[in-house]
Design a protein around this motif. Structure first.
Motif, mmCIF file in Angstrom:
data_model
loop_
_atom_site.group_PDB
_atom_site.id
_atom_site.type_symbol
_atom_site.label_atom_id
_atom_site.label_comp_id
_atom_site.label_asym_id
_atom_site.label_seq_id
_atom_site.Cartn_x
_atom_site.Cartn_y
_atom_site.Cartn_z
ATOM 1 N N PRO A 193 29.654 -13.543 48.666
ATOM 2 C CA PRO A 193 30.804 -14.400 48.379
ATOM 3 C C PRO A 193 31.849 -14.273 49.500
ATOM 4 O O PRO A 193 32.236 -13.157 49.856
ATOM 5 N N VAL A 194 32.244 -15.404 50.067
ATOM 6 C CA VAL A 194 33.224 -15.368 51.160
ATOM 7 C C VAL A 194 34.442 -16.213 50.784
ATOM 8 O O VAL A 194 34.303 -17.373 50.405
ATOM 9 N N ASN A 246 37.913 -14.213 54.852
ATOM 10 C CA ASN A 246 38.547 -12.941 54.497
ATOM 11 C C ASN A 246 37.834 -11.796 55.245
ATOM 12 O O ASN A 246 36.605 -11.713 55.222
ATOM 13 N N CYS A 288 35.047 -9.935 53.579
ATOM 14 C CA CYS A 288 33.855 -10.775 53.323
ATOM 15 C C CYS A 288 33.041 -10.904 54.612
ATOM 16 O O CYS A 288 31.803 -10.965 54.562
ATOM 17 N N ILE A 315 34.455 -20.158 46.777
ATOM 18 C CA ILE A 315 35.135 -20.882 45.708
ATOM 19 C C ILE A 315 36.516 -21.206 46.260
ATOM 20 O O ILE A 315 37.267 -20.286 46.610
ATOM 21 N N GLY A 325 33.421 -8.445 49.589
ATOM 22 C CA GLY A 325 34.488 -7.650 50.186
ATOM 23 C C GLY A 325 35.113 -6.784 49.102
ATOM 24 O O GLY A 325 35.053 -7.139 47.925
ATOM 25 N N GLN A 335 38.244 -6.360 48.794
ATOM 26 C CA GLN A 335 39.386 -7.130 48.309
ATOM 27 C C GLN A 335 39.627 -8.351 49.180
ATOM 28 O O GLN A 335 39.222 -8.381 50.345
ATOM 29 N N ALA A 336 40.262 -9.320 48.574
ATOM 30 C CA ALA A 336 40.689 -10.498 49.333
ATOM 31 C C ALA A 336 42.102 -10.194 49.803
ATOM 32 O O ALA A 336 42.923 -9.721 49.012
ATOM 33 N N ASP A 390 45.225 -12.059 47.610
ATOM 34 C CA ASP A 390 45.695 -11.586 46.303
ATOM 35 C C ASP A 390 45.613 -10.064 46.177
ATOM 36 O O ASP A 390 46.191 -9.480 45.260
ATOM 37 N N ASN A 407 41.193 -6.690 44.399
ATOM 38 C CA ASN A 407 40.182 -5.624 44.350
ATOM 39 C C ASN A 407 39.560 -5.553 42.953
ATOM 40 O O ASN A 407 39.506 -4.501 42.339
ATOM 41 N N GLN A 408 39.139 -6.695 42.431
ATOM 42 C CA GLN A 408 38.624 -6.743 41.060
ATOM 43 C C GLN A 408 37.300 -7.482 40.923
ATOM 44 O O GLN A 408 36.541 -7.216 39.999
ATOM 45 N N THR A 409 37.042 -8.452 41.824
ATOM 46 C CA THR A 409 35.938 -9.387 41.572
ATOM 47 C C THR A 409 34.580 -8.684 41.500
ATOM 48 O O THR A 409 33.796 -8.941 40.580
HETATM 49 P P1 AMP Z 1 39.479 -9.810 45.039
HETATM 50 O O1 AMP Z 1 38.914 -9.158 43.814
HETATM 51 O O2 AMP Z 1 40.173 -11.124 44.775
HETATM 52 O O3 AMP Z 1 40.345 -8.863 45.859
HETATM 53 O O4 AMP Z 1 38.228 -10.217 45.972
HETATM 54 C C1 AMP Z 1 37.184 -9.315 46.275
HETATM 55 C C2 AMP Z 1 36.001 -10.057 46.868
HETATM 56 O O5 AMP Z 1 35.499 -10.997 45.896
HETATM 57 C C3 AMP Z 1 36.261 -10.891 48.100
HETATM 58 O O6 AMP Z 1 36.212 -10.111 49.292
HETATM 59 C C4 AMP Z 1 35.101 -11.888 48.042
HETATM 60 O O7 AMP Z 1 33.880 -11.284 48.470
HETATM 61 C C5 AMP Z 1 35.003 -12.160 46.544
HETATM 62 N N1 AMP Z 1 35.854 -13.313 46.195
HETATM 63 C C6 AMP Z 1 37.071 -13.310 45.589
HETATM 64 N N2 AMP Z 1 37.553 -14.565 45.463
HETATM 65 C C7 AMP Z 1 36.626 -15.389 46.029
HETATM 66 C C8 AMP Z 1 36.531 -16.808 46.228
HETATM 67 N N3 AMP Z 1 37.491 -17.635 45.831
HETATM 68 N N4 AMP Z 1 35.416 -17.284 46.844
HETATM 69 C C9 AMP Z 1 34.428 -16.455 47.244
HETATM 70 N N5 AMP Z 1 34.466 -15.121 47.093
HETATM 71 C C10 AMP Z 1 35.543 -14.588 46.483
#
Ligand code: AMP
Length: 254
Positions: A9-10, A39, A42, A68, A122, A124-125, A128, A131-133
């Motif tokens: 996921p990027v 990111n 990613c 996304i 990744g 975290q993005a 935002d 660090n949850q996805t």
């Molecule tokens: P987050 O939990 O938002 O800090 O994101 C952690 C990781 O989840 C990112 O580095 C991406 O690999 C994936 N991710 C989060 N949001 C998206 C998005 N909108 N599209 C694709 N990958 C996402």
């Protein structure tokens, strides 16, 4: 031994080298006229999947990148294709901000559709900083997860991941399918060559809407206000150590 079908996921985010400005309404950051890129975490995840394939060509069947975001997020997918991803999906959500739980639910559907057995995200993005996805996706799929990876080794169905922790390293092992999230020191991503960038423009890109995957873009969080940190007072230059000590005493810091 299962062949790897890797999902990466990027996310398209404001370029890491740009200092974001808060918008006038204080509801978020200004996005107009700002450079967006993949990111950085990613990019590291994509690089790792490419290196896994380069280390053993027979091991990897497919590297699929998914983003996304708005229609423009296809730029980061084109970059992923230019670097070596085989196939991509854009889940076009327009200008909607999608929360990590919804991203994880959409990714779960893509995992099922693509028959993925390894997801490298990744950690975290950088927009935002959630660090949850990855963690939520592991929960939804009920797969093992190794977060903040600084080294990944794959032998058959067994994956060994080293994680940097305070003052040492934590080594975990799990059996596929699994989720990995990447730390900064896992690798240094490559640049896409110009001929590959040109070739990537012609490659097919799957486009879906969240509704195609039966997922609602519901929100659980409301942003009340985004503000700059309080400006720090200017410091003073002291001429000598004695003056420094005297000033610290005056400030009751000694
Ligand atoms: P987050 O939990 O938002 O800090 O994101 C952690 C990781 O989840 C990112 O580095 C991406 O690999 C994936 N991710 C989060 N949001 C998206 C998005 N909108 N599209 C694709 N990958 C996402």
């Amino acid at each position: 031994m299962s062949k790897l079908r890797i999902l990466v996921p990027v996310k398209r985010v404001i370029d890491f080298a740009i200092k974001p400005r808060i918008n006038k309404a204080q509801t978020g950051v200004e996005k107009k006229g700002v450079k967006f890129s993949i990111n950085p975490f990613c990019d590291i995840a994509l690089e790792e999947s490419l290196r896994i394939r380069e280390g053993n060509k027979d091991l990897v069947e497919n590297i699929h990148a998914v983003s996304i975001g708005p229609t423009k997020a296809q730029d980061v997918l084109r970059t992923a294709l230019a670097k070596g991803a085989d196939t991509t999906t854009l889940i076009d959500v327009g200008e909607e901000e999608v929360e990590p739980l919804t991203v994880a639910k959409l990714l779960q559907k893509v995992v099922e559709k693509e028959n993925s057995n390894l997801v490298i995200l990744g950690k975290q993005a950088i927009d935002d900083d959630a660090n949850q996805t990855g963690q939520m996706l592991a929960g939804l799929l009920n797969w093992p997860q190794a977060t903040n990876a600084s080294k990944v080794e794959i032998s058959g169905d067994k994956v060994t991941v080293t994680r940097e922790i305070d003052g040492g390293a934590d080594t975990l092992s799990a059996t596929l399918p699994m989720i990995i999230t990447t730390d900064l020191r896992l690798n240094e991503p490559r640049y896409a060559s110009l001929p590959n960038v040109m070739k990537a423009k012609k490659k097919p890109l799957e486009k879906l809407k969240a509704s195609d995957l039966q997922i609602e873009l519901s929100k659980r969080l409301e942003t009340l206000k985004v503000e700059e940190p309080v400006a720090r007072e200017a410091g003073v230059t002291v001429e000598s150590v004695d003056e420094l000590i005297s000033k610290l005493k005056d400030a009751k810091a000694l």
